[in-house]
Design a protein around this motif. Structure first.
Motif, PDB file in Angstrom:
ATOM      1  N   ASP A 319       1.062  -1.231  -0.247  1.00  0.00           N
ATOM      2  CA  ASP A 319      -0.354   0.205  -0.082  1.00  0.00           C
ATOM      3  C   ASP A 319       0.477   0.935  -0.251  1.00  0.00           C
ATOM      4  O   ASP A 319       1.007   2.144  -0.998  1.00  0.00           O
ATOM      5  CB  ASP A 319      -0.812   0.018   1.221  1.00  0.00           C
ATOM      6  CG  ASP A 319      -1.704  -1.240   1.253  1.00  0.00           C
ATOM      7  OD1 ASP A 319      -2.305  -1.655  -0.173  1.00  0.00           O
ATOM      8  OD2 ASP A 319      -2.544  -1.731   2.214  1.00  0.00           O
ATOM      9  N   GLU A 320       1.814   1.325   0.265  1.00  0.00           N
ATOM     10  CA  GLU A 320       3.003   2.752   1.036  1.00  0.00           C
ATOM     11  C   GLU A 320       4.035   2.926   0.664  1.00  0.00           C
ATOM     12  O   GLU A 320       4.761   3.552   0.685  1.00  0.00           O
ATOM     13  CB  GLU A 320       2.890   2.846   3.264  1.00  0.00           C
ATOM     14  CG  GLU A 320       0.972   3.498   3.508  1.00  0.00           C
ATOM     15  CD  GLU A 320       0.926   3.846   4.596  1.00  0.00           C
ATOM     16  OE1 GLU A 320       2.852   3.899   5.254  1.00  0.00           O
ATOM     17  OE2 GLU A 320       0.404   3.392   5.244  1.00  0.00           O
ATOM     18  N   LYS A 321       4.432   1.750   0.200  1.00  0.00           N
ATOM     19  CA  LYS A 321       5.846   0.852  -0.786  1.00  0.00           C
ATOM     20  C   LYS A 321       5.453   0.177  -1.515  1.00  0.00           C
ATOM     21  O   LYS A 321       4.961  -1.076  -1.758  1.00  0.00           O
ATOM     22  CB  LYS A 321       6.673   0.716   0.064  1.00  0.00           C
ATOM     23  CG  LYS A 321       6.109  -0.587   1.341  1.00  0.00           C
ATOM     24  CD  LYS A 321       7.153  -1.210   2.130  1.00  0.00           C
ATOM     25  CE  LYS A 321       7.605  -1.873   2.786  1.00  0.00           C
ATOM     26  NZ  LYS A 321       8.432  -2.639   4.215  1.00  0.00           N
ATOM     27  N   LEU A 322       6.565   0.141  -1.824  1.00  0.00           N
ATOM     28  CA  LEU A 322       7.488  -1.588  -3.667  1.00  0.00           C
ATOM     29  C   LEU A 322       8.315  -1.851  -2.940  1.00  0.00           C
ATOM     30  O   LEU A 322       9.583  -1.003  -2.269  1.00  0.00           O
ATOM     31  CB  LEU A 322       7.709  -0.533  -4.500  1.00  0.00           C
ATOM     32  CG  LEU A 322       8.069  -1.272  -5.720  1.00  0.00           C
ATOM     33  CD1 LEU A 322       6.819  -2.228  -6.400  1.00  0.00           C
ATOM     34  CD2 LEU A 322       8.166  -0.646  -7.393  1.00  0.00           C
ATOM     35  N   VAL A 323       8.375  -3.204  -3.197  1.00  0.00           N
ATOM     36  CA  VAL A 323       9.710  -4.027  -2.428  1.00  0.00           C
ATOM     37  C   VAL A 323      10.133  -4.435  -3.442  1.00  0.00           C
ATOM     38  O   VAL A 323       9.526  -5.747  -4.158  1.00  0.00           O
ATOM     39  CB  VAL A 323       9.264  -4.889  -0.966  1.00  0.00           C
ATOM     40  CG1 VAL A 323      10.463  -5.432  -0.870  1.00  0.00           C
ATOM     41  CG2 VAL A 323       8.430  -3.925   0.031  1.00  0.00           C
ATOM     42  N   GLY A 356      13.905   5.247   0.476  1.00  0.00           N
ATOM     43  CA  GLY A 356      14.122   4.133   1.429  1.00  0.00           C
ATOM     44  C   GLY A 356      14.920   3.198   2.147  1.00  0.00           C
ATOM     45  O   GLY A 356      16.180   4.364   2.188  1.00  0.00           O
ATOM     46  N   ARG A 357      14.756   2.258   1.581  1.00  0.00           N
ATOM     47  CA  ARG A 357      16.412   1.283   2.799  1.00  0.00           C
ATOM     48  C   ARG A 357      16.273   0.003   1.704  1.00  0.00           C
ATOM     49  O   ARG A 357      15.687  -0.173   0.520  1.00  0.00           O
ATOM     50  CB  ARG A 357      15.617   0.601   4.013  1.00  0.00           C
ATOM     51  CG  ARG A 357      15.445   1.657   5.108  1.00  0.00           C
ATOM     52  CD  ARG A 357      14.622   1.277   6.389  1.00  0.00           C
ATOM     53  NE  ARG A 357      13.359   0.048   5.650  1.00  0.00           N
ATOM     54  CZ  ARG A 357      12.864  -0.538   6.612  1.00  0.00           C
ATOM     55  NH1 ARG A 357      13.876  -0.457   7.492  1.00  0.00           N
ATOM     56  NH2 ARG A 357      11.991  -1.021   6.547  1.00  0.00           N
ATOM     57  N   PRO A 375       9.613   4.164  -0.956  1.00  0.00           N
ATOM     58  CA  PRO A 375       7.986   4.595  -0.823  1.00  0.00           C
ATOM     59  C   PRO A 375       7.203   5.430  -1.845  1.00  0.00           C
ATOM     60  O   PRO A 375       7.918   5.450  -2.754  1.00  0.00           O
ATOM     61  CB  PRO A 375       8.605   5.560   0.437  1.00  0.00           C
ATOM     62  CG  PRO A 375       9.707   5.868   0.149  1.00  0.00           C
ATOM     63  CD  PRO A 375      10.660   4.472  -0.068  1.00  0.00           C
ATOM     64  N   LEU A 376       5.444   5.190  -1.547  1.00  0.00           N
ATOM     65  CA  LEU A 376       5.410   5.415  -2.596  1.00  0.00           C
ATOM     66  C   LEU A 376       4.638   6.592  -3.071  1.00  0.00           C
ATOM     67  O   LEU A 376       4.038   7.402  -3.923  1.00  0.00           O
ATOM     68  CB  LEU A 376       4.512   4.456  -3.096  1.00  0.00           C
ATOM     69  CG  LEU A 376       4.427   3.129  -3.296  1.00  0.00           C
ATOM     70  CD1 LEU A 376       2.855   2.381  -3.416  1.00  0.00           C
ATOM     71  CD2 LEU A 376       5.446   2.943  -4.847  1.00  0.00           C
TER      72      LEU A 376
END
Length: 380
Positions: A319-323, A356-357, A375-376
């Protein structure tokens, strides 16, 4: 704060007018022969000071006319000149010259006529008139100095703004010249070499097909990769040369070309799988490009360093980030982590710029993993 800053000068002017009205009312009430007309004129001339800053000519006209009535009738002395002095100061400060000069001459002339030397010849009235002349001159000089100081400060601010604008223009010009220099260097050093690789690969493919031989997959991969490299290099050079663009974004590849990227890796002999979880959707341009580049660099590192290992690409749309995660089953040792090269540094910089990380390290069970969480939302 905005309300206070807007109304503070008006409140100060109102307070000044009120104090002046009280002072002159006391003077008038304690002067023989003073009547209602004198008190009204003194109050009107004092209250006109409310406008000395916003409408200096109106304040000058009203205060001069009213105080002339008071000075000519009851002759209260120097206090009658106070509202006129403030109005003259405001008019000169606003840039007017003729009107305050005429008002000062008219009031001083009327006061001098009304206070001709007494019969005893003491000259006290002349001394009072001379004192008023000095006050009017001082008010005009002070207002002129304040006006010149304000003009100097405004000019200094304009010069500072112009200098800042000139520095910004110079910096932009230098940045544009540097972009052009980089574009020329990239064109001269890379375009020719990539074009030669593409042409040679195309010739080899053509000759193999002409002889009826099977074209090696690696050769086809070289031909396709060189074409993609030329396309993206041209796009990069176009942006570098176009100094008028404000976004500075390179129309590079995104996850919409992930299948082509993995297929090209397979054609070079690298076993690779792709797993996508979550609902695929449109991503922010920077996140989309960063995810593609991370997968591209990770697969390249597997081909170069993992020695025939297989790669597994996973993309998770949360929902809030792309991995994005790329694992290989190579022989990387957790006790001997590799020295980060340019590729890993570039990945870290991309991820850091998006807030991001990134985790890039050997896996405990063997092999290497690259995991990026992007993060999106807005970059932190």
């Amino acid at each position: 704060m905005r309300f206070t800053g807007r109304w503070r000068p008006l409140a100060q002017d109102g307070l000044l007018a009120a104090v002046m009205a009280v002072l002159l009312a006391i003077v008038v009430l304690n002067t023989p022969r003073a009547g209602a007309l004198d008190l009204t004129a003194a109050l009107a001339g004092s209250l006109a000071l409310v406008a000395w800053r916003r409408a200096p000519l109106v304040s000058l006209l009203v205060s001069t006319a009213c105080m002339l009535v008071v000075a000519a009738h009851i002759q209260p002395g120097p206090p009658a000149a106070f509202p006129v002095l403030v109005s003259v100061f405001g008019a000169v400060r606003a840039g007017h010259r003729l009107a305050p000069a005429l008002a000062g001459v008219l009031f001083l002339g009327a006061d001098l006529v009304a206070h001709l030397p007494a019969a005893d010849g003491s000259g006290q009235n002349l001394h009072s008139a001379a004192l008023l002349v000095g006050w009017f001159v001082a008010a005009g000089v002070a207002a002129t100095m304040i006006r010149h100081r304000q003009a100097y400060l405004e000019a200094a601010e304009q010069r500072a703004a112009e200098a800042e604008r000139t520095r910004e223009e110079a910096a932009l010009r230098r940045a544009g010249e540097e972009r052009l220099r980089i574009a020329r260097e990239l064109h001269d050093s890379l375009t020719h070499s990539i074009s030669v690789i593409k042409v040679q690969a195309g010739v080899a493919v053509h000759l193999a097909r002409k002889r009826g031989e099977d074209v090696p997959p690696a050769l086809l991969a070289i031909q396709e990769a060189s074409g993609d490299a030329m396309r993206e290099l041209r796009a990069t050079l176009e942006v570098l040369r176009d100094s008028g663009r404000s976004d500075g974004e390179v129309p590079a590849s995104g996850l919409d070309r992930l299948d082509d990227l993995v297929e090209r890796a397979r054609s070079t002999g690298l076993p690779a799988t792709v797993t996508i979880s979550g609902t695929r959707r449109e991503l922010p341009a920077e996140v989309d490009r960063a995810a593609y580049r991370i997968v591209q660099e990770a697969l390249t590192n597997v081909s170069r360093h993992a020695g025939g290992a297989a790669a597994a690409v996973r993309v998770d749309y949360a929902d809030e980030k792309l991995v994005v995660q790329v694992d290989d089953d190579g022989k990387a040792d957790p006790d001997a982590p590799p020295v980060p090269g340019t590729g890993l540094l570039g990945m870290r910089e991309r991820v850091a710029s998006l807030g991001g990380r990134l985790r890039a390290e050997p896996r405990p069970a063997g092999g290497f993993t690259v995991r990026a969480e992007l993060p999106l939302g807005e970059p932190s």
